[in-house]
Structure formats: C-alpha cells, structure tokens
Write a protein that holds these residues in place. Structure first.
Motif, PDB file in Angstrom:
ATOM      1  N   PHE A 549       0.836  -1.246  -0.145  1.00 52.12           N
ATOM      2  CA  PHE A 549       0.316  -0.019   0.203  1.00 52.12           C
ATOM      3  C   PHE A 549       1.024   1.222  -0.335  1.00 52.12           C
ATOM      4  O   PHE A 549       0.911   1.898  -0.630  1.00 52.12           O
ATOM      5  CB  PHE A 549      -0.949  -0.193   0.860  1.00 52.12           C
ATOM      6  CG  PHE A 549      -1.387  -0.745   1.292  1.00 52.12           C
ATOM      7  CD1 PHE A 549      -3.238  -0.539   0.612  1.00 52.12           C
ATOM      8  CD2 PHE A 549      -1.872  -2.016   1.403  1.00 52.12           C
ATOM      9  CE1 PHE A 549      -3.998  -1.357   0.557  1.00 52.12           C
ATOM     10  CE2 PHE A 549      -3.447  -2.897   1.490  1.00 52.12           C
ATOM     11  CZ  PHE A 549      -4.296  -2.869   0.701  1.00 52.12           C
ATOM     12  N   ALA A 550       1.729   1.290   1.006  1.00 49.60           N
ATOM     13  CA  ALA A 550       2.775   2.552   0.693  1.00 49.60           C
ATOM     14  C   ALA A 550       3.551   2.619  -0.746  1.00 49.60           C
ATOM     15  O   ALA A 550       3.485   3.767  -1.213  1.00 49.60           O
ATOM     16  CB  ALA A 550       3.630   2.221   1.723  1.00 49.60           C
ATOM     17  N   SER A 551       4.101   1.928  -1.152  1.00 51.94           N
ATOM     18  CA  SER A 551       4.247   2.578  -2.158  1.00 51.94           C
ATOM     19  C   SER A 551       3.760   2.641  -3.800  1.00 51.94           C
ATOM     20  O   SER A 551       3.761   2.615  -4.862  1.00 51.94           O
ATOM     21  CB  SER A 551       5.019   0.487  -2.863  1.00 51.94           C
ATOM     22  OG  SER A 551       4.264  -0.613  -2.956  1.00 51.94           O
ATOM     23  N   LYS A 552       2.324   2.093  -3.343  1.00 51.68           N
ATOM     24  CA  LYS A 552       0.990   2.308  -4.280  1.00 51.68           C
ATOM     25  C   LYS A 552       1.285   1.491  -5.246  1.00 51.68           C
ATOM     26  O   LYS A 552       0.317   1.697  -6.450  1.00 51.68           O
ATOM     27  CB  LYS A 552       1.192   4.289  -4.857  1.00 51.68           C
ATOM     28  CG  LYS A 552       0.982   5.280  -3.854  1.00 51.68           C
ATOM     29  CD  LYS A 552       1.266   6.451  -4.396  1.00 51.68           C
ATOM     30  CE  LYS A 552       0.887   7.819  -3.198  1.00 51.68           C
ATOM     31  NZ  LYS A 552       1.415   8.910  -3.742  1.00 51.68           N
ATOM     32  N   ALA A 553       1.797   0.042  -4.842  1.00 50.36           N
ATOM     33  CA  ALA A 553       1.269  -0.238  -5.685  1.00 50.36           C
ATOM     34  C   ALA A 553       0.083  -1.451  -6.484  1.00 50.36           C
ATOM     35  O   ALA A 553      -0.150  -1.520  -7.180  1.00 50.36           O
ATOM     36  CB  ALA A 553       2.172  -2.000  -5.533  1.00 50.36           C
ATOM     37  N   VAL A 554      -1.150  -1.418  -4.883  1.00 50.08           N
ATOM     38  CA  VAL A 554      -2.394  -1.596  -5.002  1.00 50.08           C
ATOM     39  C   VAL A 554      -2.953  -0.255  -5.567  1.00 50.08           C
ATOM     40  O   VAL A 554      -4.282  -0.427  -6.443  1.00 50.08           O
ATOM     41  CB  VAL A 554      -2.301  -1.858  -4.045  1.00 50.08           C
ATOM     42  CG1 VAL A 554      -4.233  -2.497  -3.819  1.00 50.08           C
ATOM     43  CG2 VAL A 554      -1.739  -2.919  -2.839  1.00 50.08           C
ATOM     44  N   GLY A 555      -2.751   0.840  -5.422  1.00 48.52           N
ATOM     45  CA  GLY A 555      -3.360   1.787  -5.522  1.00 48.52           C
ATOM     46  C   GLY A 555      -3.190   3.292  -4.999  1.00 48.52           C
ATOM     47  O   GLY A 555      -2.496   3.389  -4.051  1.00 48.52           O
ATOM     48  N   ASP A 556      -3.324   4.286  -5.620  1.00 46.15           N
ATOM     49  CA  ASP A 556      -3.095   5.394  -4.802  1.00 46.15           C
ATOM     50  C   ASP A 556      -4.686   5.968  -3.507  1.00 46.15           C
ATOM     51  O   ASP A 556      -5.874   5.233  -4.298  1.00 46.15           O
ATOM     52  CB  ASP A 556      -3.329   6.695  -5.802  1.00 46.15           C
ATOM     53  CG  ASP A 556      -2.305   7.820  -4.940  1.00 46.15           C
ATOM     54  OD1 ASP A 556      -2.536   7.870  -4.471  1.00 46.15           O
ATOM     55  OD2 ASP A 556      -2.276   9.203  -6.102  1.00 46.15           O
ATOM     56  N   GLY A 557      -4.321   6.948  -2.683  1.00 51.61           N
ATOM     57  CA  GLY A 557      -5.563   7.334  -1.787  1.00 51.61           C
ATOM     58  C   GLY A 557      -4.957   7.973  -0.920  1.00 51.61           C
ATOM     59  O   GLY A 557      -4.255   8.081  -0.607  1.00 51.61           O
ATOM     60  N   LEU A 558      -5.844   7.332   0.502  1.00 50.60           N
ATOM     61  CA  LEU A 558      -5.273   7.038   1.575  1.00 50.60           C
ATOM     62  C   LEU A 558      -5.645   6.577   2.343  1.00 50.60           C
ATOM     63  O   LEU A 558      -6.344   5.339   1.808  1.00 50.60           O
ATOM     64  CB  LEU A 558      -6.710   8.573   2.109  1.00 50.60           C
ATOM     65  CG  LEU A 558      -6.248  10.618   1.481  1.00 50.60           C
ATOM     66  CD1 LEU A 558      -7.116  11.016   2.177  1.00 50.60           C
ATOM     67  CD2 LEU A 558      -4.725  10.093   2.081  1.00 50.60           C
ATOM     68  N   ALA A 559      -5.626   6.458   3.846  1.00 52.47           N
ATOM     69  CA  ALA A 559      -6.051   5.354   5.142  1.00 52.47           C
ATOM     70  C   ALA A 559      -6.770   6.223   5.795  1.00 52.47           C
ATOM     71  O   ALA A 559      -6.537   7.237   6.446  1.00 52.47           O
ATOM     72  CB  ALA A 559      -4.460   4.669   5.249  1.00 52.47           C
ATOM     73  N   ILE A 560      -7.690   5.490   6.867  1.00 61.78           N
ATOM     74  CA  ILE A 560      -7.612   5.448   8.343  1.00 61.78           C
ATOM     75  C   ILE A 560      -7.656   4.661   8.848  1.00 61.78           C
ATOM     76  O   ILE A 560      -7.615   3.145   8.936  1.00 61.78           O
ATOM     77  CB  ILE A 560      -9.381   5.892   7.269  1.00 61.78           C
ATOM     78  CG1 ILE A 560      -9.602   6.527   6.160  1.00 61.78           C
ATOM     79  CG2 ILE A 560     -10.472   6.482   9.420  1.00 61.78           C
ATOM     80  CD1 ILE A 560     -10.927   7.189   6.306  1.00 61.78           C
ATOM     81  N   GLN A 561      -7.705   5.301  10.130  1.00 61.61           N
ATOM     82  CA  GLN A 561      -7.450   4.439  11.463  1.00 61.61           C
ATOM     83  C   GLN A 561      -9.192   4.963  11.970  1.00 61.61           C
ATOM     84  O   GLN A 561      -9.132   6.050  12.842  1.00 61.61           O
ATOM     85  CB  GLN A 561      -6.173   4.883  12.806  1.00 61.61           C
ATOM     86  CG  GLN A 561      -6.039   4.609  13.830  1.00 61.61           C
ATOM     87  CD  GLN A 561      -5.678   3.462  14.044  1.00 61.61           C
ATOM     88  OE1 GLN A 561      -4.709   2.694  13.395  1.00 61.61           O
ATOM     89  NE2 GLN A 561      -6.219   2.031  14.280  1.00 61.61           N
TER      90      GLN A 561
END
Length: 677
Positions: A549-561
C-alpha cells in the motif's frame, strides 16, 4: 455474517444435491405414467424406472446432509461430506421408533408417530450445517503424537458422532411436540372450508424447507382428521359408496396445486433465467429447464424451490402465498381434482378418468394465468430488490461453489483464461517445485515458497502484476489487483492437474499483458469524489505500515485509523467483490472507478472474526450506505494494525487523485479525495 447471508450460504450449498433431483423426478413420472394402477407391480420397465428415481427422492434428506456439509466446508473436501453422512446416520438411528422405544423404555406401539418422519429435509440440512461448522473449526487440529492418526480431517467425524448424540437427545423431546402441534393446527383449519384449504396450502409450502409439511399432509390426505382427500384413483365409485369420497369436497385440498406445479413454478423458472447475468444464462438454463420440466411433468417441485428458497426467502414466501391463493380459488369454484403422486401432468391425465373429479379441466386456464403471475411477480421482485437468485452472482473462474467445473485437461490446453494466467504465475514463482502454499487477499497473492529468490519479478510484472514483495525467504506477495482470489483459486486448480515448470530467467512464454494507458491531459477533470468509508483519523498512504500500500502498488488514495464500527460505501456503485473473510471489499462506480476498501492490515489472518457483511456481492449501493460492521474492540486487540487503506486500484486509467481530507473524518460525510479524469 447476518442471518440472511448465512441462509444464502446454505442455499448455495443446497444446489449440490438439488441438481440431482430433476432426473429422479422424471424417472418416477415416466414409470408412474407407464403403470398408473399398480405402480410397477405389473410392469418391469415401470418398476425399474420408479425404483431408480425413488432411490434418490426417498433419500433426499441424507443427500441434503451430505451436500450441505460439503458445500459449506471451507475447502470443499470429501471428508466434510463423510462427516455429514455420519452425523445423519447417528441422528436418524437414535431417533428411529425402535431406538426411541429402547432408550425411553416404552412399547414400540406407543412411540409417537412423529419419529416415523425423522428422516426429512430439516434434519438433513441441520446435520449438514453442524457438520460443516465442526469441519471448518477442527479439520486442522493436531492431537498429541500418540493420537496423531486421528488428527485433522479424521478427527471431525468422531467429534460429530458424539455431538449428534446430544442433538438426538434434544430431538427426542422437541420433535413430537412440533409434529403434534402441526397435526392439531391442521385439524382446526380443516373446518374453515375453502379459506382453510388456502391456509393449508400456504403452510404446506412454508413448511417444506424444514420437512414438516408431512404432518399437515397427514391431516388432509390420510384420514388423520377423518377425511380422505385423495380421490382413490380408478376406484372413485367405491370411494363414494364407502362414504369417504364426497363429490365437491374430496380433492379440494389438492386441486389448486396443479396450476402452481404445472404452470406457476415454470413461470418462476423463466423469470430466474431472464434475470441471470448474460454470461451465466447458459448454465442457469440447464438447471431451470430440467427443474421446470420435472415440476410440470411429475409435480416434483423441490429442484426449483430449493434453488431460491434460501438465497431469496422473500420469493419463497410469495410462492407460498400464491399457492394458497390458487388452492383457495380452485376450492371456491369447485374445480376438484386430486393426485396420488404429485400435481403434475401425469396425475392430471390419470385423474381425468376419476368419477370424483369435477371440472378438472378448468385448472388449465387457471394455470396459464398463474404462469403469467409468477413470471411478472418473480421478475419484478428479483430486479427491484436485487435478489441473488441462480445466475445473478458474479462468476469466479475455478470456484467450485458455483457448481461448474472449468477444468478441461492436464496439459494446459483448453484451459479457461483464469487458469492459463494462473499457470504462468506459478511458473513465475519458480514452478510447482518452489510453491508450497497459496492464499489471497483482496488485491494480492499471498504465496509460501521454498526460496523467494526463485521468484521472477519481471515475468510476474509482464503478466500484469504491479509489484512483488518479499516478506522473508519463504513468503512472497504479488500485487495483481482485484482478481487475486480468482487467480489463487485457479492456481490451486492448475496444480491439481500436475506439476508446472519454472519460467526461464527474465523470459515469459506469455505475450505481454497490455497495461492500461493514462488518459490524455485534454480529458482531465474531476470525475468522482469519495467520502470517508469509516469514521477515524486520516493516515497518508505513504505512512501505511505495509509496503504494497505504501508504495502505491495496490493503488493511490488515503488510509484511515477507524474509531467507529460501521464501514460505508465511499461512492455510489456496485459491490463487485467482498472477500470471504469480510475484511475488505471492491466497489466499481458507474464511470469505471474501482475502489478497494481494506479494513486493517493482515486482517485476512483472522478468518473473518470481527467482521460481518451488511450487503452481498452484486449489490448496488449509494455513497454512505453501510457495507460492513466491525467489532473494533476485538480487532484492535488482535489485528496487526487497523490502519485501513482506501485506494483507487485502477488509478492508471485516470490522471491521479486530489487529497481533500486530513485529521478526523466522519463516515459517509467527509470528502476524502477526488479522482481526476
């Protein structure tokens, strides 16, 4: 998983034994047609057909026990089916009249009649469900070395056999009460005339899923309440002379079933076929045609009814109500007919010669009307409420749960597209000799290998992977997008056919997969805006403690806790995938944006604990509509991290994202980011 979702899971499992029933019904119908008087006693061919069909129909309950146990098992293993069979044998043996007489120390002739009906669909389904749950929970348990032979799958039938003793003990006290209650209920509605006939028919259908309709039938058909509703085929005159057959009354509890079984349910089958997805219609047509013909010709409706009663219970309630209306109309109009087997074409032709039948031919135009009613009502309801009737689920290549086998041979020739791709991925990780375990998360293959250095990154990327992550020497993750589970399932299918060789270094036998191209700058513009799928604190995608996720290999966006339990749709669209452990889902908007909402990191390892789905795959949702519910206390205590990425998996099709949120966000309200066209 909510109750409806669980019932749908049971319904899908039931398709395994249900697919067998039409053939049995047709065999029995033809045999009955050949020899209507003595049912095979005077005709060898009729006897052969009747016995062949009844071998299946008469053991439908045990087929349900085996089929449900197999269909609901997590890995579709034969040991689960064996467990269901063992459980059924224990329950039906302990609750048989002879066993009850011995256990309860009462004379055999004083054993309640209910125990003569213990081998029914309800018991079969209950045993199948319990067996599957025990199998899923204990099939990998390892016992101490001295008892190791009984570990794993061998342990499950042993556990179930003991558990079924307890279940049998409960049934010994509950079953007679339930059975006798239904008989008493039937005796009361018998006094209501035509209205009572309609009420009886409604409950006759409602009770079929649990096998208790036999109790009501015994009231109205077999003299339990002092009436005999069967017009004694080819012996109607004798029936009238003995006073048991009353013209205009005898047969009123059966006549209205002919329009339903011969016409109504085939109309429902046509609606189910038309509502299936185009790619699934050929498969659905085979099932529906066979089931509709069995219903029309022989009057055996279980193949059709069990195809939707659990996956779409509202349709089954409508079916029961329409059956009650049909029986009420026929009884009110004194269109009287009966049957000795079931209300199909065979019995209609035979009863036409019976003196007790009254204007039986009027049931045919009534049936044509009900064909139209069933078709319109079923098609409207399926479309209006997006019910997952057969063929409306999303197809997953290589998934045995849909009942269709896509494998062709052991050479790789003639394979499905998913299997061909899976074979190349196996080659890219060093072939079957290097691959020791296959699993998948919603966007990545999680593979165990002997040596991660054998994995060929270049080949994997040529096949369409956006990244390869080596967690350690034995664990590799390949980012393949939302087809991860499909590919993983196909990889298992390919490996079952035989070994797969490793690919040559930096060379792939497959043609390069075309990569999506970003749209031109001229078409840039905001095409979609996502809202937060869960309340909580925003985390930059680069700070997610997961390389994929951090490398955006899965895709671009945001994360939420997350700080709240409800997960909602971040945009309007269709839920195209919910992972079977309910920790993540994929949503596609009307304009082609593919969103992945992944709750927590490595939460797939929890096996679904802490998550429950509120909608099913294929559901059309609006922005802010609840999709998942979480047990946050459990997840915060057991998950590696509850930081939850929300990304556009096909971001290469667009010009990027504009981040809008920071700090705290509210589910369904706070704008998270925009997608540039």
């Amino acid at each position: 998983m909510n109750i409806l979702s669980y019932l749908q899971k049971v319904g899908r499992a039931l398709m395994v034994p249900v697919a067998i029933l039409p053939a049995a019904a047709i065999l029995m119908g033809i045999g009955y047609w050949i020899d209507p008087n003595s049912w095979g006693a005077s005709n060898a061919l009729a006897a052969l057909l009747l016995k062949s069909g009844s071998a299946i129909i008469d053991h439908m309950s045990v087929l349900f026990a085996i089929g449900v146990a197999y269909g609901m098992s997590k890995d579709k293993d034969g040991a689960a089916a064996l467990t269901g069979y063992v459980g059924f044998l224990v329950v039906t043996t302990l609750c048989s009249p002879a066993a009850v007489s011995m256990i309860q120390k009462i004379p055999l002739d004083q054993v309640p009649a209910a125990f003569g009906k213990i081998e029914n669909q309800f018991v079969g389904i209950v045993v199948g469900v319990i067996s599957a749950e025990v199998y899923n929970r204990f099939s990998h348990v390892e016992l101490p070395r001295a008892l190791s032979f009984f570990s794993g799958r061998r342990l499950v039938p042993i556990l179930v056999s003991f558990l079924m003793i307890f279940v049998s003990f409960i049934l010994m006290y509950i079953w007679p009460v339930v059975f006798d209650g239904l008989v008493n209920f039937g005796e009361h509605i018998q006094k209501l005339g035509s209205a009572g006939a309609g009420i009886y028919a409604f409950f006759n259908r409602i009770l079929i899923p649990v096998g208790l309709h036999h109790a009501l039938n015994s009231v109205f058909w077999f003299d339990v309440a002092g009436i005999n509703d069967i017009p004694n085929f080819l012996g109607g005159a004798q029936s009238i002379e003995t006073g048991k057959g009353i013209v205009g009354i005898t047969g009123r509890y059966q006549a209205g079933f002919f329009p339903i079984m011969m016409f109504g349910l085939p109309g429902a089958a046509l609606a189910i076929y038309h509502c299936a997805r185009p790619e699934n219609r050929a498969k659905v047509a085979g099932i529906m045609i066979a089931a509709a013909f069995a219903s029309f010709f022989t009057g055996i409706t279980e193949p059709l009814e069990f195809s939707f009663m659990f996956v779409a219970p509202v349709l089954y309630v409508l079916h029961a109500a329409l059956t009650g209306i049909s029986v009420f109309i026929a009884a009110s109009m004194h269109w009287i007919s009966g049957f000795g087997f079931s209300a199909g074409l065979v019995d209609m032709a035979l009863q036409s010669r019976n003196p007790l039948a009254t204007q039986w031919y009027m049931l045919i135009p009534q049936g044509l009307v009900f064909f139209v009613i069933y078709y319109v009502v079923f098609r409207f309801t399926i479309k209006k409420f997006n019910l997952m009737t057969p063929g409306r689920e999303l197809s997953v290549a290589g998934d045995e749960s849909d009942g269709y086998d896509t494998s062709v041979d052991h050479s790789g020739k003639g394979e499905s597209e998913a299997e061909s791709l899976a074979r190349r991925y196996i080659s890219s990780v060093g072939g079957s000799d290097n691959l020791t375990g296959i699993d998948a998360c919603i966007t990545r293959l999680r593979l165990n290998v002997k040596d991660s250095a054998e994995v060929n990154d270049a080949v994997a990327k040529r096949l369409g992977a956006s990244g390869v992550i080596r967690l350690n020497k034995q664990s590799v993750q390949i980012i393949v997008g939302t087809r991860a589970e499909t590919i993983a399932s196909a990889m298992k299918t390919v490996l079952a056919k035989g070994p797969v060789a490793a690919s040559a270094p930096a060379v792939s036998g497959a043609a390069p997969t075309a990569q999506p191209q970003a749209v031109s700058n001229a078409s840039k513009g905001i095409i979609a805006t996502l809202v937060a799928p869960v309340s909580g604190e925003v985390v930059a995608i680069e700070h997610v403690p997961d390389e994929a996720f951090a490398s955006k290999a899965v895709g671009d966006g945001l994360a939420i806790q997350p700080t709240d339990k409800t997960v909602v749709a971040p945009i309007a669209g269709t839920i195209v995938k919910i992972f079977n452990t309910n920790h993540a889902f994929c949503l596609e908007s009307d304009n082609g944006v593919e969103i992945v909402v992944h709750m927590g990191l490595d939460t797939v390892a929890l096996g679904g604990k802490g998550f429950s789905r509120l909608v099913e795959e294929g559901a059309v949702v609006t922005a802010g509509q609840p999709v998942l519910e979480m047990d946050l206390d459990f997840l915060n205590a057991n998950a590696r991290s509850m930081i939850s990425p929300v990304v556009v998996s096909n971001i290469d099709d667009f010009a990027g994202v504009n981040l809008l949120a920071s700090g705290s966000v509210v589910a369904g309200e706070t704008k998270l980011f925009e997608i540039k066209g």
